[in-house]
Write a protein that holds these residues in place. Structure first.
Motif, mmCIF file in Angstrom:
data_model
loop_
_atom_site.group_PDB
_atom_site.id
_atom_site.type_symbol
_atom_site.label_atom_id
_atom_site.label_comp_id
_atom_site.label_asym_id
_atom_site.label_seq_id
_atom_site.Cartn_x
_atom_site.Cartn_y
_atom_site.Cartn_z
ATOM 1 N N HIS A 297 53.949 29.533 33.337
ATOM 2 C CA HIS A 297 53.977 29.802 31.892
ATOM 3 C C HIS A 297 52.752 29.228 31.190
ATOM 4 N N GLY A 298 51.677 29.095 31.919
ATOM 5 C CA GLY A 298 50.413 28.712 31.293
ATOM 6 C C GLY A 298 49.998 27.272 31.473
ATOM 7 N N VAL A 299 50.834 26.426 32.069
ATOM 8 C CA VAL A 299 50.452 25.021 32.270
ATOM 9 C C VAL A 299 49.499 24.930 33.460
ATOM 10 N N LYS A 300 48.313 24.380 33.216
ATOM 11 C CA LYS A 300 47.292 24.270 34.258
ATOM 12 C C LYS A 300 47.600 23.069 35.152
ATOM 13 N N ILE A 301 47.514 23.296 36.462
ATOM 14 C CA ILE A 301 47.831 22.233 37.416
ATOM 15 C C ILE A 301 46.647 21.989 38.353
ATOM 16 N N VAL A 302 46.732 20.887 39.082
ATOM 17 C CA VAL A 302 45.657 20.507 40.002
ATOM 18 C C VAL A 302 45.552 21.489 41.163
ATOM 19 N N LYS A 303 46.668 21.946 41.674
ATOM 20 C CA LYS A 303 46.756 22.839 42.833
ATOM 21 C C LYS A 303 46.271 22.139 44.102
ATOM 22 N N HIS A 304 45.336 22.762 44.817
ATOM 23 C CA HIS A 304 44.950 22.238 46.124
ATOM 24 C C HIS A 304 44.353 20.837 46.002
ATOM 25 N N PHE A 305 44.842 19.930 46.826
ATOM 26 C CA PHE A 305 44.411 18.531 46.782
ATOM 27 C C PHE A 305 44.256 18.065 48.228
ATOM 28 N N LYS A 306 43.021 17.941 48.673
ATOM 29 C CA LYS A 306 42.761 17.565 50.054
ATOM 30 C C LYS A 306 42.908 16.060 50.231
ATOM 31 N N GLY A 307 43.658 15.642 51.230
ATOM 32 C CA GLY A 307 43.847 14.228 51.492
ATOM 33 C C GLY A 307 43.123 13.785 52.751
ATOM 34 N N GLY A 308 43.578 12.668 53.328
ATOM 35 C CA GLY A 308 42.986 12.150 54.552
ATOM 36 C C GLY A 308 41.921 11.106 54.297
ATOM 37 N N LEU A 309 41.332 10.631 55.397
ATOM 38 C CA LEU A 309 40.292 9.608 55.318
ATOM 39 C C LEU A 309 39.021 10.167 54.683
ATOM 40 N N ASN A 310 38.190 9.260 54.170
ATOM 41 C CA ASN A 310 36.905 9.681 53.605
ATOM 42 C C ASN A 310 36.069 10.397 54.665
ATOM 43 N N ILE A 411 46.323 4.829 51.618
ATOM 44 C CA ILE A 411 47.658 5.264 52.043
ATOM 45 C C ILE A 411 48.103 6.474 51.233
ATOM 46 N N SER A 412 47.802 6.449 49.929
ATOM 47 C CA SER A 412 48.144 7.587 49.074
ATOM 48 C C SER A 412 47.403 8.843 49.520
ATOM 49 N N LEU A 413 46.130 8.677 49.906
ATOM 50 C CA LEU A 413 45.356 9.823 50.392
ATOM 51 C C LEU A 413 45.953 10.395 51.673
ATOM 52 N N LEU A 414 46.467 9.531 52.522
ATOM 53 C CA LEU A 414 46.999 9.973 53.809
ATOM 54 C C LEU A 414 48.386 10.600 53.694
ATOM 55 N N LEU A 415 49.205 10.110 52.725
ATOM 56 C CA LEU A 415 50.620 10.492 52.720
ATOM 57 C C LEU A 415 51.079 11.288 51.499
ATOM 58 N N PHE A 416 50.458 11.075 50.339
ATOM 59 C CA PHE A 416 51.080 11.582 49.115
ATOM 60 C C PHE A 416 50.271 12.642 48.360
ATOM 61 N N THR A 417 49.139 13.059 48.880
ATOM 62 C CA THR A 417 48.318 14.000 48.100
ATOM 63 C C THR A 417 48.996 15.352 47.918
ATOM 64 N N ARG A 418 49.794 15.773 48.886
ATOM 65 C CA ARG A 418 50.479 17.056 48.748
ATOM 66 C C ARG A 418 51.476 17.058 47.592
ATOM 67 N N LEU A 419 51.976 15.873 47.263
ATOM 68 C CA LEU A 419 52.949 15.782 46.176
ATOM 69 C C LEU A 419 52.305 15.969 44.812
ATOM 70 N N LEU A 420 50.965 15.897 44.762
ATOM 71 C CA LEU A 420 50.269 16.010 43.490
ATOM 72 C C LEU A 420 49.814 17.437 43.200
ATOM 73 N N TYR A 421 50.283 18.407 43.975
ATOM 74 C CA TYR A 421 49.872 19.800 43.792
ATOM 75 C C TYR A 421 50.208 20.287 42.383
ATOM 76 N N TYR A 422 51.365 19.891 41.853
ATOM 77 C CA TYR A 422 51.831 20.391 40.558
ATOM 78 C C TYR A 422 51.457 19.454 39.396
ATOM 79 N N THR A 423 50.592 18.502 39.634
ATOM 80 C CA THR A 423 50.189 17.597 38.545
ATOM 81 C C THR A 423 49.441 18.378 37.473
ATOM 82 N N PRO A 424 49.898 18.334 36.222
ATOM 83 C CA PRO A 424 49.227 19.088 35.153
ATOM 84 C C PRO A 424 47.899 18.450 34.751
ATOM 85 N N LEU A 425 46.913 19.298 34.494
ATOM 86 C CA LEU A 425 45.598 18.797 34.075
ATOM 87 C C LEU A 425 45.679 18.111 32.722
ATOM 88 N N ALA A 426 46.662 18.497 31.904
ATOM 89 C CA ALA A 426 46.805 17.875 30.584
ATOM 90 C C ALA A 426 47.134 16.393 30.704
#
Length: 651
Positions: A297-310, A411-426
């Motif tokens: 409905h128009g809310v902009k989200i982060v979408k793809h968020f690549k995780g893992g080690l640097n 740890i967040s990069l390794l385990l939780f980045t997929r959970l941030l797919y729907y994070t709104p840019l606002a």
């Protein structure tokens, strides 16, 4: 009669003559290259209190380069408990801010988190500040996006844009390390305090305007940073298409974050509340968007968020392309801004804790962490004021809190980045907006206005230059006005006539500042208020002194006709002159010649080390006369009074 205090057979004159001999016999100062080598040695090989064997010097070198080897030996479990809590609190604020700052730098979200992993670890082993929190910051992120976007549009070629960002970071780190290695910390002082206050204020407003894109859900937005272009883009977007749900969501959480900050400031026990609020906002808003399908409905989200080690980014550094010169220039600007912010933050909290922070060692640490960061997919990092304040309030003991924060982010990069797919840019926009009020220091700007109007002009120049021009224009205006101030003060330094303070024997003061100071008949004492007597100001100073002499002769014309006690000695106080060049030497020679033609002798008081050395090398001492060089104004005046008494007795 020629002034010869060396020949006066009195006790009063023997003391000054002996002191003058010490001045004339001073050894030559060290050569500039010797000073440079000595300064580098002090940075990396501090002199021990007692003579140490050679192996000990290597240990001192390692401790100077890696301070953790020194304080780590006394690290205790009780300190780790405090550092652990501070590091976890810091990570809760760092994670959402890093994602938001990456968006501000026009990079993918993961690069903000990458920058919060490697640089803090490098700084932890090389830095000396106990409280500073390392990572991406708003101002440097704005600098990168504003300046690199003019070279390559990230929306057209994001891979090439990213390569330039890493190359700029490498150059920034290299410059920072070199500044510290060669003890060139004074370079950051070209960005004066007033310039930084104005620049930060203007940058904060520009950053805030840039966040309107995420806050309003605008698809197409201008890449320019000036306020006029941004407002035009906003008006056009509002007339075309924007999504109110983004605005409602962003403003709601912005109000929440600001409320928690207010509570945290009113009650220090709740310091953790404003630190946790951004992460809580990200989690809750992401959950709301996921459950309500608001992204449809128009809310902009982060979408793809690549995780893992640097990932390693050595191959992405570009030193042979057409933009390497521009990358080096941007790297230099980012290096100066990042160092200015980091050292200011570090010293502020170091003074609270009561220890000294070595700026040159900090530069080396910052430089190495950014060079290594550029090789591991990080962009320019520095010390953050808001996160450092949180780190301090959370009770950190050492930089181990940075290590804890870095590991938590990893740890967040390794385990939780997929959970941030729907994070709104606002939400990311609201987090950045909540951090901006700390960059706008109205009280400090008012204080600058009260203290120094020209400094306030520098502050305004930086502020309006950033606001209505660009980041580069703001910096250029501030530096240009600062240099103009230096040039004006150098070309036209003040000279002042001195008089003897009543009731004292050797205190001489400015007769304008101290009206009770008495001028001595027949003696004119002039002080030069300039650190250098050089090509830029030598002729002006000579003419100014001759004007004083002319005025003094005119004032004493009637008295000298009746009593013969007119001006006969000019005492030149050079206490404030620390150096002189050939133009300055030539000006003193001309002054001496013009005074001699008027029957006035020139006496020089307290020439400093470099000055007396160059006066001897140019044989100016021989022309003036060694007997006319004194260690203090009082010695010169006493010798002149003895001459006057001899003249009166002979008459």
């Amino acid at each position: 009669m020629e002034l010869q205090p060396m020949d006066v057979d009195t006790t009063a004159a023997s003391g000054p003559s002996e002191r003058a001999k010490l001045l004339l016999a001073s050894p030559n100062p060290s050569a500039p290259w010797q000073d440079l080598i000595s300064s580098i040695r002090q940075t990396f090989l501090p002199r021990p209190k007692t003579k140490q064997p050679r192996p000990r010097h290597s240990v001192l070198f390692l401790q100077a380069l890696f301070p953790i080897l020194k304080w780590g030996r006394n690290y205790k479990a009780t300190k780790f408990k405090n550092d652990l809590m501070a590091g976890l609190t810091l990570a809760s604020l760092c994670i959402p801010q890093s994602i938001g700052y990456a968006n501000l730098a026009r990079l993918d979200p993961q690069y903000g988190l990458y920058t919060s992993v490697v640089p803090p670890l490098i700084y932890a082993v090389m830095g000396s500040s106990r409280e500073i929190a390392i990572g991406p910051v708003a101002v440097v992120s704005l600098l990168l996006s504003a300046m690199i976007s003019k070279i390559i549009d990230p929306s057209v070629d994001p891979a090439a844009y990213r390569r330039i960002v890493f190359t700029v970071t490498f150059f920034a780190g290299t410059f920072q390390a070199l500044f510290g290695l060669f003890r060139l910390g004074f370079l950051i002082d070209f960005l004066s305090h007033a310039a930084i206050v104005g620049f930060m204020g203007g940058a904060a407003i520009v950053i805030g305007l840039q966040q309107l894109k995420g806050l309003l859900g605008i698809n197409h937005f201008t890449s320019k940073t000036d306020v006029v272009s941004v407002l035009e883009a906003v008006v056009k977007a509002l007339q075309d298409q924007w999504y109110p749900l983004n605005f409602v969501l962003g403003c709601s959480f912005l109000i929440f974050i600001l409320m928690t900050r207010f509570i945290g400031r009113r009650n220090k026990k709740f310091f953790w509340l404003p630190a946790m609020a951004p992460l809580f906002s990200v989690i809750l808003s992401t959950l709301i968007v996921y459950l309500t399908k608001a992204d449809k409905h128009g809310v902009k989200i982060v979408k793809h968020f690549k995780g893992g080690l640097n990932p390693i980014s050595v191959h992405q550094l570009n030193f042979g392309g057409p933009y390497v010169g521009e990358a080096a220039k941007i790297g230099l600007i980012c290096a100066l801004i990042a160092l200015t912010e980091a050292i200011a933050v570090g010293r502020s909290f170091a003074s609270i804790k009561g220890y000294h922070l070595d700026g040159n060692k900090e530069m080396v640490a910052m430089g190495f962490m950014n060079v290594i960061g550029s090789l591991t997919s990080c962009y320019t990092a520095t010390g953050s004021f808001s996160r450092t304040a949180v780190n301090f309030s959370a009770g950190c003991e050492t930089v181990v809190s940075n290590i804890v924060m870095s590991i938590t982010v990893l740890i967040s990069l390794l385990l939780f980045t997929r959970l941030l797919y729907y994070t709104p840019l606002a939400i990311l926009a609201s987090i950045i907006l909540s951090a901006l009020p700390g960059l706008i220091d109205v009280n400090e700007a008012y204080k600058i206005w009260k203290v120094d109007k020209l400094d306030f002009l520098i502050c305004l120049g930086a502020f309006f230059g950033v606001l209505f021009g660009s980041v580069e224009i703001g910096l250029l205006v501030a530096v240009a006005i600062s240099f103009a101030k230096i040039v004006v003060n150098s070309i036209k330094p003040s000279t002042e006539v001195l008089g003897k303070l009543p009731g004292t024997d050797h205190i001489f003061c400015n007769v304008v500042q101290y009206p009770m100071a008495l001028q001595i008949s027949g003696i004119l004492i002039v002080r030069i208020n300039s650190g250098t007597l050089c090509f830029a100001n030598a002729n002006f100073i000579r003419q100014r002194i001759l004007k004083w002499v002319e005025d003094e002769i005119n004032d004493d014309m009637e008295e000298s006709t009746k009593t013969g006690s007119g001006l006969h000695v000019l005492v030149l106080d050079m206490t404030n002159v620390t150096n002189i060049d050939t133009s300055g030497i030539h000006a003193l020679e001309e002054l001496h010649k013009q005074l001699i033609t008027q029957g006035i002798q020139l006496a020089v008081a307290n020439p400093r080390w470099q000055v007396i050395n160059k006066m001897k090398a140019s044989k100016l001492i021989e022309k003036i006369g060694a007997a006319l060089i004194f260690l203090s104004v009082a010695d010169a005046v006493n010798a002149s009074l003895l001459l006057k008494m001899d003249n009166l007795n002979s008459c």
